[in-house]
Design an enzyme around this catalytic site. Structure first.
Site, PDB file in Angstrom:
ATOM      1  N   GLU A  98      14.899  -0.338 105.244  1.00 12.65           N
ATOM      2  CA  GLU A  98      15.923  -0.946 104.803  1.00 12.65           C
ATOM      3  C   GLU A  98      17.102  -1.292 105.975  1.00 12.65           C
ATOM      4  O   GLU A  98      17.101  -0.754 106.992  1.00 12.65           O
ATOM      5  CB  GLU A  98      16.826  -0.197 103.950  1.00 12.65           C
ATOM      6  CG  GLU A  98      16.437  -0.438 102.253  1.00 12.65           C
ATOM      7  CD  GLU A  98      17.141  -2.089 102.032  1.00 12.65           C
ATOM      8  OE1 GLU A  98      17.228  -2.734 102.481  1.00 12.65           O
ATOM      9  OE2 GLU A  98      16.867  -1.930 100.763  1.00 12.65           O
ATOM     10  N   ASP A  99      17.783  -2.397 106.024  1.00 11.78           N
ATOM     11  CA  ASP A  99      18.857  -2.726 106.709  1.00 11.78           C
ATOM     12  C   ASP A  99      19.988  -1.807 106.408  1.00 11.78           C
ATOM     13  O   ASP A  99      20.482  -1.092 107.418  1.00 11.78           O
ATOM     14  CB  ASP A  99      19.332  -4.117 106.664  1.00 11.78           C
ATOM     15  CG  ASP A  99      19.541  -4.650 105.132  1.00 11.78           C
ATOM     16  OD1 ASP A  99      19.192  -3.867 104.273  1.00 11.78           O
ATOM     17  OD2 ASP A  99      20.172  -5.856 104.990  1.00 11.78           O
ATOM     18  N   ASP A 102      23.777   1.148 100.702  1.00 10.46           N
ATOM     19  CA  ASP A 102      25.279   1.020 100.368  1.00 10.46           C
ATOM     20  C   ASP A 102      25.541   2.035  99.058  1.00 10.46           C
ATOM     21  O   ASP A 102      25.900   2.903  99.179  1.00 10.46           O
ATOM     22  CB  ASP A 102      25.671  -0.349 100.213  1.00 10.46           C
ATOM     23  CG  ASP A 102      26.987  -0.686  99.972  1.00 10.46           C
ATOM     24  OD1 ASP A 102      27.966   0.438 100.461  1.00 10.46           O
ATOM     25  OD2 ASP A 102      27.158  -1.789  99.419  1.00 10.46           O
ATOM     26  N   PHE A 151      32.277  -4.303 105.192  1.00 12.29           N
ATOM     27  CA  PHE A 151      31.115  -5.219 105.048  1.00 12.29           C
ATOM     28  C   PHE A 151      30.714  -5.796 106.418  1.00 12.29           C
ATOM     29  O   PHE A 151      31.681  -6.143 107.131  1.00 12.29           O
ATOM     30  CB  PHE A 151      31.536  -6.374 104.114  1.00 12.29           C
ATOM     31  CG  PHE A 151      30.344  -7.252 103.804  1.00 12.29           C
ATOM     32  CD1 PHE A 151      29.467  -6.780 102.657  1.00 12.29           C
ATOM     33  CD2 PHE A 151      30.098  -8.392 104.318  1.00 12.29           C
ATOM     34  CE1 PHE A 151      28.460  -7.468 102.285  1.00 12.29           C
ATOM     35  CE2 PHE A 151      28.945  -9.171 103.875  1.00 12.29           C
ATOM     36  CZ  PHE A 151      28.229  -8.690 103.044  1.00 12.29           C
ATOM     37  N   ARG A 164      22.798 -13.758 110.306  1.00 13.07           N
ATOM     38  CA  ARG A 164      21.808 -12.751 110.335  1.00 13.07           C
ATOM     39  C   ARG A 164      21.348 -12.873 111.717  1.00 13.07           C
ATOM     40  O   ARG A 164      20.586 -11.888 112.067  1.00 13.07           O
ATOM     41  CB  ARG A 164      20.276 -13.423 109.570  1.00 13.07           C
ATOM     42  CG  ARG A 164      20.701 -13.141 108.041  1.00 13.07           C
ATOM     43  CD  ARG A 164      19.322 -13.370 107.193  1.00 13.07           C
ATOM     44  NE  ARG A 164      19.648 -13.526 105.658  1.00 13.07           N
ATOM     45  CZ  ARG A 164      19.782 -12.600 104.848  1.00 13.07           C
ATOM     46  NH1 ARG A 164      19.922 -11.364 105.324  1.00 13.07           N
ATOM     47  NH2 ARG A 164      19.862 -13.184 103.607  1.00 13.07           N
TER      48      ARG A 164
HETATM   49  P1  IMP Z   1      22.762  -0.993  97.629  1.00 13.17           P
HETATM   50  O1  IMP Z   1      21.902  -1.333  96.552  1.00 13.17           O
HETATM   51  O2  IMP Z   1      24.336  -1.066  97.258  1.00 13.17           O
HETATM   52  O3  IMP Z   1      22.540   0.082  98.470  1.00 13.17           O
HETATM   53  O4  IMP Z   1      22.850  -2.323  98.548  1.00 13.17           O
HETATM   54  C1  IMP Z   1      21.740  -2.515  99.221  1.00 13.17           C
HETATM   55  C2  IMP Z   1      21.646  -4.214  99.904  1.00 13.17           C
HETATM   56  O5  IMP Z   1      23.048  -4.606  99.746  1.00 13.17           O
HETATM   57  C3  IMP Z   1      21.401  -4.110 101.395  1.00 13.17           C
HETATM   58  O6  IMP Z   1      19.868  -4.171 101.531  1.00 13.17           O
HETATM   59  C4  IMP Z   1      22.093  -5.343 101.691  1.00 13.17           C
HETATM   60  O7  IMP Z   1      21.122  -6.505 101.381  1.00 13.17           O
HETATM   61  C5  IMP Z   1      23.219  -5.406 100.721  1.00 13.17           C
HETATM   62  N1  IMP Z   1      24.630  -5.037 101.622  1.00 13.17           N
HETATM   63  C6  IMP Z   1      24.929  -3.789 101.273  1.00 13.17           C
HETATM   64  N2  IMP Z   1      26.205  -3.692 102.114  1.00 13.17           N
HETATM   65  C7  IMP Z   1      26.195  -4.714 102.770  1.00 13.17           C
HETATM   66  C8  IMP Z   1      26.954  -5.086 103.845  1.00 13.17           C
HETATM   67  O8  IMP Z   1      27.810  -4.402 104.695  1.00 13.17           O
HETATM   68  N3  IMP Z   1      26.634  -6.286 104.713  1.00 13.17           N
HETATM   69  C9  IMP Z   1      25.418  -6.984 104.175  1.00 13.17           C
HETATM   70  N4  IMP Z   1      24.607  -6.726 103.264  1.00 13.17           N
HETATM   71  C10 IMP Z   1      24.996  -5.524 102.506  1.00 13.17           C
END
Ligand code: IMP
Length: 180
Positions: A98-99, A102, A151, A164
């Site tokens: 994963e990138d 969050d 963010f 990106r």
């Molecule tokens: P989660 O389900 O809240 O953990 O979010 C995961 C996904 O939300 C990541 O794979 C990203 O695609 C997106 N995301 C969460 N935070 C960021 C950020 O700071 N920048 C860009 N994408 C984010």
């Protein structure tokens, strides 16, 4: 594009060092095995391309695409698979790449989904971790860099599908969100 950047949070050099370290950790833990790296499109593409080249083991790369329902800065954890893996992962040593993690909702969902397919092992590797925003406790085996509640874009991460291709991980100016 660069005019939209407020500041660089993590520069390309630090990203490269971090990816090398993660690659070494994975190579150490998977000695004698063939990890099956699953990159989550599209955000993890840039990271996966670099990570795979820093793991000196035979490995497989595959991708999954998901769409999460929510605004572009907030995920809901309600996830729909829009592209599935190309191979059966039963008995394989799978690492989800994963990138960023969050809230943890997306990764939690993906882990449950892949677990049912009976891989030999299932691990998670993320370049960035935002622990302050966690809604679901999800175990991370490999973590690159912890970041504050901001963010970020760049190195694969987007805002509204843009940024990106920035080589650094950056924070955008507030006015970008106000306009978009
Ligand atoms: P989660 O389900 O809240 O953990 O979010 C995961 C996904 O939300 C990541 O794979 C990203 O695609 C997106 N995301 C969460 N935070 C960021 C950020 O700071 N920048 C860009 N994408 C984010």
């Amino acid at each position: 594009m660069t005019g939209d950047i407020d500041r660089v949070l993590i520069g390309a050099d630090r990203i490269a060092e971090t990816v090398q370290r993660l690659g070494q950790e994975i190579a150490r833990d998977y000695q004698g095995r063939e990890p099956y790296l699953v990159g989550i499109l599209k955000g993890a593409v840039v990271f996966l391309a670099d990570l795979a080249r820093s793991v000196p083991l035979p490995l497989t790369m595959d991708f999954m695409a998901i769409s999460s329902y929510g605004t572009s800065r907030q995920s809901t954890g309600i996830v729909k698979i829009t592209q599935d893996l190309s191979q059966n992962i039963q008995g394989r040593d799978v690492i989800i790449v994963e990138d960023i993690v969050d809230t943890g909702l997306t990764l939690g969902y993906l882990k449950d989904l892949l677990h049912v397919r009976e891989p030999r092992s299932l691990a998670a590797c993320t370049l960035l971790n935002k622990p302050s925003r966690r809604k679901l406790e999800v175990h991370l085996d490999y973590v690159g860099i912890e970041i504050p509640n901001e963010f970020v874009v760049g190195y694969g991460l987007d805002y509204a599908e843009k940024y990106r291709n920035l080589p650094d991980i950056c924070v955008l100016k507030e006015q970008v969100y106000a306009n978009g």
